[in-house]
Design an enzyme around this catalytic site. Structure first.
Site, PDB file in Angstrom:
ATOM      1  CB  CYS A  41      -0.900  -0.061   1.233  1.00  0.00           C
ATOM      2  SG  CYS A  41      -1.800   1.445   1.614  1.00  0.00           S
ATOM      3  CG  HIS A  42       0.064   4.705  -2.450  1.00  0.00           C
ATOM      4  ND1 HIS A  42      -0.847   3.933  -3.125  1.00  0.00           N
ATOM      5  CD2 HIS A  42       0.845   5.280  -3.375  1.00  0.00           C
ATOM      6  CE1 HIS A  42      -0.635   4.055  -4.415  1.00  0.00           C
ATOM      7  NE2 HIS A  42       0.379   4.868  -4.594  1.00  0.00           N
ATOM      8  CB  THR A  43       0.206   3.701   4.361  1.00  0.00           C
ATOM      9  OG1 THR A  43      -1.024   4.243   3.880  1.00  0.00           O
ATOM     10  CG2 THR A  43       0.512   4.321   5.701  1.00  0.00           C
ATOM     11  CG  HIS A  63      -0.814  -1.457   6.269  1.00  0.00           C
ATOM     12  ND1 HIS A  63       0.230  -0.946   5.550  1.00  0.00           N
ATOM     13  CD2 HIS A  63      -1.924  -0.904   5.753  1.00  0.00           C
ATOM     14  CE1 HIS A  63      -0.233  -0.121   4.641  1.00  0.00           C
ATOM     15  NE2 HIS A  63      -1.559  -0.082   4.728  1.00  0.00           N
ATOM     16  CD  GLU A  64      -3.904  -3.537   0.895  1.00  0.00           C
ATOM     17  OE1 GLU A  64      -4.394  -2.390   0.940  1.00  0.00           O
ATOM     18  OE2 GLU A  64      -3.344  -3.973  -0.111  1.00  0.00           O
ATOM     19  CB  CYS A  93     -10.248  -2.854  22.766  1.00  0.00           C
ATOM     20  SG  CYS A  93     -10.965  -1.334  23.429  1.00  0.00           S
ATOM     21  CB  CYS A  96     -10.998   2.161  24.451  1.00  0.00           C
ATOM     22  SG  CYS A  96     -11.414   2.392  22.704  1.00  0.00           S
ATOM     23  CB  CYS A  99     -14.589   0.414  21.485  1.00  0.00           C
ATOM     24  SG  CYS A  99     -13.194  -0.098  20.456  1.00  0.00           S
ATOM     25  CB  CYS A 107     -10.104   0.745  18.831  1.00  0.00           C
ATOM     26  SG  CYS A 107      -9.480  -0.070  20.313  1.00  0.00           S
ATOM     27  NE  ARG A 111      -2.682   6.365  16.705  1.00  0.00           N
ATOM     28  CZ  ARG A 111      -1.451   6.170  16.247  1.00  0.00           C
ATOM     29  NH1 ARG A 111      -0.770   5.094  16.563  1.00  0.00           N
ATOM     30  NH2 ARG A 111      -0.882   7.053  15.457  1.00  0.00           N
ATOM     31  CB  CYS A 170      -5.242  -1.297   3.846  1.00  0.00           C
ATOM     32  SG  CYS A 170      -4.936   0.484   3.840  1.00  0.00           S
ATOM     33  NE  ARG A 365      -3.514  -1.916  -2.181  1.00  0.00           N
ATOM     34  CZ  ARG A 365      -3.634  -0.583  -2.130  1.00  0.00           C
ATOM     35  NH1 ARG A 365      -3.280   0.151  -3.144  1.00  0.00           N
ATOM     36  NH2 ARG A 365      -4.094   0.003  -1.026  1.00  0.00           N
TER      37      ARG A 365
HETATM   38  N1  APR Z   1      -6.208  14.969  -9.938  1.00  0.00           N
HETATM   39  C1  APR Z   1      -6.827  13.806 -10.253  1.00  0.00           C
HETATM   40  N2  APR Z   1      -6.268  12.601 -10.050  1.00  0.00           N
HETATM   41  C2  APR Z   1      -5.050  12.557  -9.507  1.00  0.00           C
HETATM   42  C3  APR Z   1      -4.336  13.723  -9.155  1.00  0.00           C
HETATM   43  C4  APR Z   1      -4.971  14.988  -9.398  1.00  0.00           C
HETATM   44  N3  APR Z   1      -4.389  16.131  -9.098  1.00  0.00           N
HETATM   45  N4  APR Z   1      -3.144  13.358  -8.626  1.00  0.00           N
HETATM   46  C5  APR Z   1      -3.104  12.012  -8.657  1.00  0.00           C
HETATM   47  N5  APR Z   1      -4.257  11.523  -9.176  1.00  0.00           N
HETATM   48  C6  APR Z   1      -4.626  10.125  -9.371  1.00  0.00           C
HETATM   49  C7  APR Z   1      -3.498   9.232  -9.841  1.00  0.00           C
HETATM   50  O1  APR Z   1      -3.333   9.281 -11.237  1.00  0.00           O
HETATM   51  C8  APR Z   1      -3.954   7.856  -9.355  1.00  0.00           C
HETATM   52  O2  APR Z   1      -4.702   7.170 -10.328  1.00  0.00           O
HETATM   53  O3  APR Z   1      -5.016   9.582  -8.131  1.00  0.00           O
HETATM   54  C9  APR Z   1      -4.844   8.159  -8.159  1.00  0.00           C
HETATM   55  C10 APR Z   1      -4.263   7.732  -6.822  1.00  0.00           C
HETATM   56  O4  APR Z   1      -4.191   6.371  -6.821  1.00  0.00           O
HETATM   57  P1  APR Z   1      -3.017   5.562  -6.122  1.00  0.00           P
HETATM   58  O5  APR Z   1      -1.772   6.372  -6.207  1.00  0.00           O
HETATM   59  O6  APR Z   1      -3.007   4.192  -6.693  1.00  0.00           O
HETATM   60  O7  APR Z   1      -3.453   5.536  -4.560  1.00  0.00           O
HETATM   61  P2  APR Z   1      -4.447   4.622  -3.713  1.00  0.00           P
HETATM   62  O8  APR Z   1      -3.790   3.365  -3.308  1.00  0.00           O
HETATM   63  O9  APR Z   1      -5.772   4.524  -4.362  1.00  0.00           O
HETATM   64  O10 APR Z   1      -4.562   5.544  -2.402  1.00  0.00           O
HETATM   65  C11 APR Z   1      -5.094   6.842  -2.508  1.00  0.00           C
HETATM   66  O11 APR Z   1      -5.512   6.958  -0.171  1.00  0.00           O
HETATM   67  O12 APR Z   1      -4.833   5.507   1.460  1.00  0.00           O
HETATM   68  C12 APR Z   1      -4.592   6.703   0.854  1.00  0.00           C
HETATM   69  O13 APR Z   1      -2.251   7.050   1.129  1.00  0.00           O
HETATM   70  C13 APR Z   1      -3.246   6.738   0.199  1.00  0.00           C
HETATM   71  O14 APR Z   1      -3.386   9.032  -0.101  1.00  0.00           O
HETATM   72  C14 APR Z   1      -3.464   7.806  -0.785  1.00  0.00           C
HETATM   73  C15 APR Z   1      -4.895   7.613  -1.246  1.00  0.00           C
HETATM   74 ZN    ZN Z   2      -2.840   0.919   3.502  1.00  0.00          ZN
HETATM   75 ZN    ZN Z   3     -11.287   0.209  21.764  1.00  0.00          ZN
END
Ligand code: APR
Ligand code: ZN
Ligand code: ZN
Length: 370
Positions: A41-43, A63-64, A93, A96, A99, A107, A111, A170, A365
């Site tokens: 994931c991006h995180t 985390h996924e 939990c 808390c 929850c 929760c 944390r 996630c 993904r």
């Molecule tokens: N305008 C429109 N679309 C945009 C722009 C913009 N300015 N900037 C980026 N995008 C598009 C990208 O082209 C991409 O398709 O947003 C999409 C983002 O998708 P991913 O990068 O694959 O991210 P994703 O896993 O879906 O997560 C999105 O959620 O969980 C959070 O940290 C994560 O902030 C991120 C968001």
């Molecule tokens: Zn994530």
């Molecule tokens: Zn809790």
């Protein structure tokens, strides 16, 4: 103590290193899980980049995931050896203040230690050559064996393929939950989704399941449009095709604005657009994307005075232990599919390639299979 294959993040900006680590047995209230598959994931990338102020190294990210209970610690009653589980970075939990409120899924029971990369007793279960390695988001699914608190495990249908439902740990739940739980989109609604990555596409699935009439998908990368349409988008818009702002374009297209919008990018400017494309009097905008540390959002207060609502949710507002198993059951009942999200599969050894694909915008993904 057991040996486990793991991808270690030794420091910010460094590629992950595949090594064997020692995993300590689960303590009271803890569970040893064998991870079968995990999404990237991006995180994870955000933390690995060094930009995450909470990032701690060395750590095992991820985390996924989806896995099987291998061993339970003292006092664990809600899961047993052999159960299939999805790790939860937002635990539940049940006792808390958060929850008990019934109003939030955030929760707070563990944390503080979770944020420090530690188990609730303040120590870690991972070691390399006798040196501790930190946990990550309480999950560390980039290790074949990981230890989690019992309250951070959702027990799911054993029939469900773990190499698919891991995505419910996630991104997919974040998007679908924001639509169904946070906004409660109703039949006939008009919806705008900003950003068509895994999170935005999941929001589109949620909107289609909610029987929204019109689902407007917005992205600057048009290669995302085909899949968005397949999943239920009725209009696909590239903001770069217009001179005027994207909010003006959407307001014109929808006779005054949308009923609901979802920001799934993590960009503070598109967060503003998402709010301002909402209909006067009732339109609601939900922020799901995570903006960079320290960034701030802006709009004119008049936008809210005239009835637009700005909110946000984490993990789709879904309470992991009590509600996530229901998402898995709906998946098993065929209400939605996950195949389209899994653009790549690879072994842990290739995990750095999964990060590259994500940075290049080539994957939705990647699922890592142990
Ligand atoms: N305008 C429109 N679309 C945009 C722009 C913009 N300015 N900037 C980026 N995008 C598009 C990208 O082209 C991409 O398709 O947003 C999409 C983002 O998708 P991913 O990068 O694959 O991210 P994703 O896993 O879906 O997560 C999105 O959620 O969980 C959070 O940290 C994560 O902030 C991120 C968001
Ligand atoms: Zn994530
Ligand atoms: Zn809790």
């Amino acid at each position: 103590m057991i040996k486990s294959k793991a991808a270690i993040a030794w420091g910010p900006g460094q590629p992950l290193s595949i090594e064997e680590v020692d995993v300590m047995p689960p303590q009271a209230g803890e569970v040893l899980v064998r991870i079968v598959a995990t999404g990237v994931c991006h995180t994870d990338a955000f933390t690995l980049s060094g930009e995450d102020p909470e990032g701690i190294f060395p750590a095992i990210l991820g985390h996924e995931g989806g896995g099987v209970v291998e061993q339970v610690g003292e006092g664990v009653t809600s899961v047993a050896v052999g159960d299939h589980v999805v790790p939860l970075y937002t635990p539940e939990c049940g006792e808390c203040k958060f929850c008990k409120s019934g109003k939030t899924n955030l929760c707070q029971k563990i944390r503080e230690t979770q944020g420090k990369g530690l188990m609730p007793d303040g120590t870690t279960r991972f070691y390399k050559d006798g040196e501790p390695i930190f946990h990550y988001m309480g999950c560390s699914t980039f290790s074949e064996y990981t230890v989690l608190p019992e309250i951070a495990l959702a027990k799911v249908n054993k029939e469900a393929p773990l190499d698919e439902v891991c995505l419910l740990g996630c991104g997919v739940t974040t998007g679908m939950g924001a639509v169904m739980n946070t906004a409660k989109v109703e039949e006939g609604a008009t919806v705008a989704v900003f950003g068509l990555g895994g999170v935005g596409l999941s929001a589109i699935i949620g909107a289609a399941m909610a029987k929204a009439d019109r689902i407007i998908a917005i992205d600057i990368n048009e290669s995302k449009f085909d899949l968005a349409r397949k999943l239920g988008a009725t209009d696909c818009i590239n903001p770069k095709d217009y001179e005027k702002s994207i909010q003006e374009v959407i307001v014109e297209l929808t006779d005054g604005g949308v009923d609901y919008s979802f920001e799934c990018i993590g960009n503070v400017h598109t967060m503003r657009s998402a709010l301002e494309c909402c209909h006067k009097g009732w339109g609601e905008s939900v922020i799901i994307g995570v903006a960079g540390a320290g960034q701030e959002i802006a709009t004119r207060p008049f936008q809210l005075v005239t009835g637009r609502v700005w909110k946000g949710s984490a993990f789709g507002g879904v309470k992991g232990r009590s509600e996530l198993p229901g998402y898995v059951d709906r998946y098993m009942a065929g209400e939605f599919s996950l195949d389209d999200f899994i653009t790549h599969r690879m072994p842990l050894e290739s995990i750095n390639e999964a990060f590259d694909l994500m940075h290049e915008g080539k994957s939705i993904r990647t699922v890592i299979e142990y």
